[in-house]
Scaffold this active site. Structure first.
Site, PDB file in Angstrom:
ATOM      1  N   SER A 234       0.833   2.719  10.132  1.00 54.13           N
ATOM      2  CA  SER A 234       1.030   1.807   9.003  1.00 54.13           C
ATOM      3  C   SER A 234       2.147   0.794   9.180  1.00 54.13           C
ATOM      4  CB  SER A 234       1.275   2.607   7.714  1.00 54.13           C
ATOM      5  OG  SER A 234       2.480   3.339   7.802  1.00 54.13           O
ATOM      6  N   LYS A 279       5.691   3.512  -1.141  1.00 54.55           N
ATOM      7  CA  LYS A 279       6.360   2.508  -0.316  1.00 54.55           C
ATOM      8  C   LYS A 279       6.943   1.368  -1.160  1.00 54.55           C
ATOM      9  CE  LYS A 279       3.885   3.598   3.896  1.00 54.55           C
ATOM     10  NZ  LYS A 279       3.089   3.138   5.045  1.00 54.55           N
TER      11      LYS A 279
END
Length: 341
Positions: A234, A279
């Protein structure tokens, strides 16, 4: 209650709590991690300096015990995932960890390719064999090969890529033998295996391993990425931005703290990731000004949509920017005005 009984009861409860904390449930817990500046961990030789920063964002992931499970149930930005949503069927802990590190390695390679390609600089690949990611149960390689083994020869013929491996295998039939030469923990070993039809497709034969190419991208100027034990794909998109920014003269950060996430493919496509909500929280806590989120071509359930929703819920001042392709991000950053001090 006597003092002796009280003390004994206390220790019994303490032991029960301690022992139960080591008992894992069939779930993983995901929670906000960190937002980490990339310039200290990515170095392009003679690369340019930045006034701001690009930041990768992470989630903290671990197996749930009864206490972390209950906390996650009641926490807004912690998520619970069944084990089979995180790990592949029959995948061991070791195989899962190796897969995550290999995905990180592949994301770094793709990020370098995208950055150098867009900067107009040459690159080429050096192939050195194939890595074993998983060993399929009840197939010939079980208990013979292991995750992270590097296979580089079959029947005396060199193997440079997974395509080479598959080309050699497809010429053979079930019951035939293959001699594989591989490297494990810096030691070269040999194994003889009898080919077998795959349970899922009896028209195909093999030894029962999932492969990934062991390849190195060669570039000039040299680039080094130090990711320690961070796993997964990611961070690929943010890697590519940091590398590109060190290659070109203009500083694309323009004084901003720019966080983000997303996979990256060699054609520059920015892909969906898990844990976008966590996040966003991590980036907000780190004081990011801008967050670049995968837009997935405007999908209704895209990472971008979830990122915007989470930013509103935590009353974040970050600007959430939808990104589909690497060059979209570059265009956005080139048009960005310098941050006022």
């Amino acid at each position: 209650m006597s003092k002796k009984i009280y003390v004994r009861s206390f220790f019994i409860v303490a032991i029960i709590v301690m022992v139960s904390s080591f008992y894992s449930l069939p779930y993983y817990v995901s929670k906000p991690g960190i937002a980490k500046e990339l310039h200290p961990i990515i170095e392009v030789k003679n690369g340019t300096e930045e006034k701001g920063s690009f930041m990768l964002t992470t989630v903290r992931m671990g197996k749930a015990n009864i206490y972390s499970y209950l906390i996650a149930k009641w926490s807004k930005f912690q998520e619970l995932y069944p084990v089979n949503a995180i790990r592949s069927k029959d995948e061991t802990d070791k195989e899962y960890n190796i897969r995550q590190l290999q995905l990180m390695s592949s994301s770094k390679t793709a990020a370098i390719e995208v950055a150098y390609k867009n900067a107009g600089l040459p690159f080429k690949y050096e192939y050195k064999g194939v890595y074993v990611l998983n060993v399929i149960p009840n197939m010939p390689a079980e208990n013979k090969l292991d995750a992270a083994d590097r296979v580089f020869e079959m029947d005396g013929k060199p193997i440079q890529s997974s395509d080479d491996f598959l080309e050699l295998i497809k010429e053979k039939k079930a019951g035939e033998h293959v001699a594989l030469t591989y490297e494990r923990e810096n030691k070269v070993k040999n194994v003889d295996l009898t080919l077998k039809a795959f349970p899922s497709d009896n028209k195909k034969v093999g030894v029962g391993i999932v492969l990934v190419d062991d390849k190195k991208i060669l570039v000039d100027p040299e680039v080094k990425i130090q990711t320690s034990n961070i796993g997964g794909p990611s961070a690929g998109f943010m890697f590519s931005l940091e590398i590109y920014n060190q290659l070109v003269k203009e500083d694309l950060t323009k004084g901003y703290k720019i966080a983000g996430t997303g996979t990256i493919t060699s054609d520059g496509t920015v892909g969906r990731i898990g844990g976008i909500e966590q996040k966003i929280v991590a980036a907000d806590r780190a004081g990011a000004d801008i967050f670049l989120a995968p837009n997935e071509n405007g999908a209704k359930d895209s990472n971008y949509v979830a990122a915007v929703k989470t930013a509103k819920e935590i009353d974040s001042k970050m600007k959430i920017v939808p990104i589909n392709q690497f060059d979209e991000a570059i265009q956005y950053l080139e048009d960005l005005k310098m941050k006022n001090k």
